[in-house]
Design a protein around this motif. Structure first.
Motif, PDB file in Angstrom:
ATOM      1  N   LEU A  63       0.828  -1.210   0.000  1.00  0.00           N
ATOM      2  CA  LEU A  63       0.000   0.000   0.000  1.00  0.00           C
ATOM      3  C   LEU A  63       0.860   1.257   0.000  1.00  0.00           C
ATOM      4  O   LEU A  63       0.567   2.217  -0.718  1.00  0.00           O
ATOM      5  N   MET A  64       1.941   1.262   0.774  1.00  0.00           N
ATOM      6  CA  MET A  64       2.821   2.433   0.785  1.00  0.00           C
ATOM      7  C   MET A  64       3.448   2.635  -0.590  1.00  0.00           C
ATOM      8  O   MET A  64       3.574   3.771  -1.051  1.00  0.00           O
ATOM      9  N   GLY A  65       3.813   1.549  -1.252  1.00  0.00           N
ATOM     10  CA  GLY A  65       4.350   1.657  -2.602  1.00  0.00           C
ATOM     11  C   GLY A  65       3.326   2.200  -3.580  1.00  0.00           C
ATOM     12  O   GLY A  65       3.630   3.067  -4.404  1.00  0.00           O
ATOM     13  N   GLU A  66       2.095   1.704  -3.464  1.00  0.00           N
ATOM     14  CA  GLU A  66       1.012   2.181  -4.343  1.00  0.00           C
ATOM     15  C   GLU A  66       0.745   3.668  -4.136  1.00  0.00           C
ATOM     16  O   GLU A  66       0.470   4.402  -5.087  1.00  0.00           O
ATOM     17  N   MET A  67       0.830   4.116  -2.893  1.00  0.00           N
ATOM     18  CA  MET A  67       0.583   5.533  -2.589  1.00  0.00           C
ATOM     19  C   MET A  67       1.840   6.388  -2.742  1.00  0.00           C
ATOM     20  O   MET A  67       1.767   7.611  -2.602  1.00  0.00           O
ATOM     21  N   GLU A  68       2.972   5.736  -3.007  1.00  0.00           N
ATOM     22  CA  GLU A  68       4.248   6.428  -3.192  1.00  0.00           C
ATOM     23  C   GLU A  68       4.614   7.287  -1.987  1.00  0.00           C
ATOM     24  O   GLU A  68       4.909   8.481  -2.105  1.00  0.00           O
ATOM     25  N   VAL A  69       4.606   6.648  -0.800  1.00  0.00           N
ATOM     26  CA  VAL A  69       4.984   7.322   0.441  1.00  0.00           C
ATOM     27  C   VAL A  69       6.046   6.501   1.158  1.00  0.00           C
ATOM     28  O   VAL A  69       6.167   5.292   0.945  1.00  0.00           O
ATOM     29  N   THR A  70       6.789   7.176   2.016  1.00  0.00           N
ATOM     30  CA  THR A  70       7.826   6.527   2.804  1.00  0.00           C
ATOM     31  C   THR A  70       7.291   6.121   4.172  1.00  0.00           C
ATOM     32  O   THR A  70       6.182   6.527   4.562  1.00  0.00           O
ATOM     33  N   LYS A  71       8.098   5.380   4.901  1.00  0.00           N
ATOM     34  CA  LYS A  71       7.751   4.992   6.274  1.00  0.00           C
ATOM     35  C   LYS A  71       7.495   6.221   7.137  1.00  0.00           C
ATOM     36  O   LYS A  71       6.554   6.261   7.919  1.00  0.00           O
ATOM     37  N   LYS A  72       8.358   7.217   7.006  1.00  0.00           N
ATOM     38  CA  LYS A  72       8.246   8.429   7.833  1.00  0.00           C
ATOM     39  C   LYS A  72       6.978   9.228   7.521  1.00  0.00           C
ATOM     40  O   LYS A  72       6.538  10.023   8.340  1.00  0.00           O
TER      41      LYS A  72
END
Length: 166
Positions: free
Chosen positions: A98-107
């Motif tokens: 999901l983070m990859g799909e939304m193009e966001v980092t852990k932080k």
């Protein structure tokens, strides 16, 4: 690994603007007993409104659930959010997708849920900020009911003298 970063009584008490100001760009929600009761197949209007308001702020919003495809797809039908079902939380494969799909980092990511042993643990394993909320109802599937007693004890210990710094 099970201590939430923040704790609120409900998702409606979270200071979202402050999260955004602190660099959070993505909110990943558990569904059952976080956004709606586990037997509610559609999101209440107040959830649809909240999600719309969060998008207006600039957040990317997604759903992450251990429940089945029919339940998650049905719940998400009116919102059209990125989603993952049968996520096997606390494993991190689905949250990372999901983070990859939304193009966001852990932080830039927060996971919000009502369970220490799935939602918080998953978030900690993935290296994201965790927010625990009180379950909406005492009504749960048996496997979750069995964990709630231990979760209550751990939470009592964690929250002793705790204040949310947000």
């Amino acid at each position: 690994m099970l201590k939430p970063d923040f704790y609120f009584d409900s998702i409606f008490q979270i200071p979202y603007e402050r999260l955004y100001d602190h660099g959070i760009k993505a909110l990943i929600y558990d569904i059952d007993n976080t956004m709606a009761g586990y037997d509610e197949m559609r999101p209440p209007v107040k959830i649809i409104t909240l999600v719309s308001n969060l998008k207006d702020i600039g957040f990317k919003v997604a759903l992450l659930s251990n429940n089945n495809a029919k339940r998650v797809t049905s719940f998400n039908e009116s919102m059209g959010l990125p989603m993952a079902h049968k996520a096997n939380k606390p494993l991190t494969t689905s949250i990372k997708c999901l983070m990859g799909e939304m193009e966001v980092t852990k932080k830039e990511t927060v996971i919000i849920g009502d369970q220490l042993f799935t939602d918080v643990w998953c978030g900690k394993n993935a290296g994201v900020t965790t927010i625990l909320v009180k379950p909406l109802t005492e009504k749960d599937v048996l496997s979750v009911k069995l964990k709630r007693g231990l979760e209550r004890q751990l939470l009592k210990h964690y929250l002793k003298g705790h204040t949310n710094p947000l």
